[in-house]
Design a protein around this motif. Structure first.
Motif, PDB file in Angstrom:
ATOM      1  N   GLY A   1       0.314  -9.554   3.113  1.00  0.00           N
ATOM      2  CA  GLY A   1       1.356  -8.574   2.848  1.00  0.00           C
ATOM      3  C   GLY A   1       2.002  -8.754   1.490  1.00  0.00           C
ATOM      4  O   GLY A   1       1.667  -9.658   0.726  1.00  0.00           O
ATOM      5  N   GLY A   2       2.962  -7.864   1.198  1.00  0.00           N
ATOM      6  CA  GLY A   2       3.672  -7.914  -0.072  1.00  0.00           C
ATOM      7  C   GLY A   2       3.883  -6.555  -0.710  1.00  0.00           C
ATOM      8  O   GLY A   2       4.041  -6.451  -1.923  1.00  0.00           O
ATOM      9  N   GLY A   3       3.908  -5.502   0.108  1.00  0.00           N
ATOM     10  CA  GLY A   3       4.203  -4.177  -0.419  1.00  0.00           C
ATOM     11  C   GLY A   3       3.178  -3.639  -1.382  1.00  0.00           C
ATOM     12  O   GLY A   3       3.488  -2.733  -2.167  1.00  0.00           O
ATOM     13  N   TYR A   4       1.964  -4.189  -1.389  1.00  0.00           N
ATOM     14  CA  TYR A   4       0.890  -3.829  -2.324  1.00  0.00           C
ATOM     15  C   TYR A   4       1.215  -4.232  -3.752  1.00  0.00           C
ATOM     16  O   TYR A   4       0.470  -3.900  -4.679  1.00  0.00           O
ATOM     17  CB  TYR A   4       0.585  -2.326  -2.280  1.00  0.00           C
ATOM     18  N   VAL A   5       2.314  -4.981  -3.940  1.00  0.00           N
ATOM     19  CA  VAL A   5       2.777  -5.334  -5.282  1.00  0.00           C
ATOM     20  C   VAL A   5       2.834  -6.849  -5.479  1.00  0.00           C
ATOM     21  O   VAL A   5       2.577  -7.335  -6.595  1.00  0.00           O
ATOM     22  CB  VAL A   5       4.174  -4.715  -5.549  1.00  0.00           C
ATOM     23  N   ILE A   6       3.169  -7.598  -4.453  1.00  0.00           N
ATOM     24  CA  ILE A   6       3.329  -9.042  -4.545  1.00  0.00           C
ATOM     25  C   ILE A   6       2.484  -9.719  -3.479  1.00  0.00           C
ATOM     26  O   ILE A   6       1.889  -9.065  -2.630  1.00  0.00           O
ATOM     27  CB  ILE A   6       4.810  -9.462  -4.408  1.00  0.00           C
ATOM     28  N   GLY A   7       2.434 -11.048  -3.533  1.00  0.00           N
ATOM     29  CA  GLY A   7       1.691 -11.795  -2.531  1.00  0.00           C
ATOM     30  C   GLY A   7       0.255 -12.064  -2.943  1.00  0.00           C
ATOM     31  O   GLY A   7      -0.297 -11.408  -3.837  1.00  0.00           O
TER      32      GLY A   7
ATOM     33  N   HIS B   1       5.158   2.229  -6.689  1.00  0.00           N
ATOM     34  CA  HIS B   1       4.206   1.413  -7.441  1.00  0.00           C
ATOM     35  C   HIS B   1       2.779   1.657  -6.965  1.00  0.00           C
ATOM     36  O   HIS B   1       1.848   1.746  -7.774  1.00  0.00           O
ATOM     37  CB  HIS B   1       4.548  -0.072  -7.283  1.00  0.00           C
ATOM     38  N   TYR B   2       2.605   1.751  -5.659  1.00  0.00           N
ATOM     39  CA  TYR B   2       1.257   1.843  -5.098  1.00  0.00           C
ATOM     40  C   TYR B   2       0.672   3.238  -5.205  1.00  0.00           C
ATOM     41  O   TYR B   2      -0.505   3.416  -5.541  1.00  0.00           O
ATOM     42  CB  TYR B   2       1.290   1.404  -3.641  1.00  0.00           C
TER      43      TYR B   2
END
Length: 326
Positions: free
Chosen positions: A92-98, A222-223
């Motif tokens: 996971g990570g909002g498609y931005v982090i992780g 962002h995504y």
């Protein structure tokens, strides 16, 4: 086939003792972190997330770097794992982090408890790589596992938050491409509605110690950029879920995404998918990260491991029977 979700309110006395003190301490810890009025840049978010969430994998799980579907990945090999199948995990990570590294503790724990060799894929992140880059990477990983000899009946998928939504989207893309489905799928606090329409986004805003609604919109921006927030391969809540394998959904009541999980389970039931929905009272987003310090997290991972291995065992038995009949 079960077509009604088994909605459990956990913890059960026999599996996970009440741990209000643990939950309260975790909630207070989350709320003690200062929030910025302006969301940090993605690079800063990634560094902060990695520092806050990263835990090492279990000592009895070997970890090595590999490549799957053209992307870097971590391979987890539990000691003495029986030859019962394997797991593909999307973080996971909002498609931005992780990354697989930030989730090494969680994924390693799940791999250890299930006794399953597990691959966690470092799919491309937004905004540098917007939709459908993450989906393309998830599907490429799934394709390669099948192409290199993994029997889909010996394969399970799992993911958390955006990774949970990505797992569902990956299976939908695989289904539409004519690929066989795996034996099972498990998702923790899945984000499946990037249009952010769930009532819990408003009703649980004071209960959620981690996120506010603006966070979800920022990740979606962002995504997806200007793309449709209800695209079924970005927001699987709006997809036809027919043909998905048995599905386990775990979520806490203290999170904005509560209704994402509940609505996903409901739509899966309508598509005649076997669903087990577990709603944990007083628990935050992806509470499974807090194994070893939150009783409910350990119990949830144990239940997930049993769910996956039970379905893998059943699929293997069905395959044996089919071979004998054939």
């Amino acid at each position: 086939m079960h077509t009604r979700p088994h909605a459990h309110s956990h913890p059960r006395p026999s599996e996970a003792p009440m741990s209000r003190q643990q939950r309260d301490a975790l909630d207070a810890l989350f709320r003690s972190v200062p929030r910025s009025e302006v969301p940090p840049a993605p690079a800063e978010q990634r560094a902060g997330f990695a520092a806050a969430i990263t835990r090492p994998g279990p000592a009895d799980v070997a970890v090595r770097r590999t490549v799957l579907g053209g992307r870097p990945a971590l391979e987890f090999e539990p000691a003495g794992a029986p030859a019962r199948g394997r797991l593909l995990y999307l973080h996971g990570g909002g498609y931005v982090i992780g990354s697989p590294d930030t989730h090494a503790g969680l994924v390693g724990e799940l791999a250890r408890r299930a006794g399953l060799p597990t691959t966690s894929v470092d799919y491309r992140l937004a905004p540098e790589h917007p939709f459908p880059a993450a989906l393309d990477d998830g599907l490429a990983a799934y394709r390669e596992l099948l192409a290199t000899g993994t029997d889909p009946r010996a394969l399970a998928l799992a993911g958390d938050s955006a990774g949970g939504g990505l797992v569902i989207a990956t299976l939908l893309a695989a289904r539409d491409a004519g690929l066989p489905m795996p034996a099972a799928v498990a998702v923790f606090s899945p984000w499946v509605d990037l249009a952010v329409t769930g009532e819990s986004v408003r009703s649980r805003k004071d209960a959620d110690p981690l996120f506010v609604e603006a966070d979800l919109h920022a990740y979606a921006d962002h995504y997806l950029g200007a793309d449709d927030r209800t695209h079924p391969l970005a927001s699987p809540l709006y997809a036809d879920l027919t043909g998905l394998p048995p599905l386990l959904v775990q979520v806490g009541t203290n999170e904005l995404l509560l209704d994402d999980a509940v609505r996903l389970a409901t739509r899966a039931v309508a598509a005649d998918v076997e669903v087990t929905l577990e709603v944990g009272p007083g628990l935050p987003h992806v509470y499974q990260h807090h194994y070893g310090r939150l009783d409910e997290a350990d119990a949830a991972l144990d239940r997930t491991a049993r769910f996956l291995t039970d379905r893998l065992d059943a699929a293997r038995s069905d395959a044996v029977r089919s071979d004998v009949v054939g």
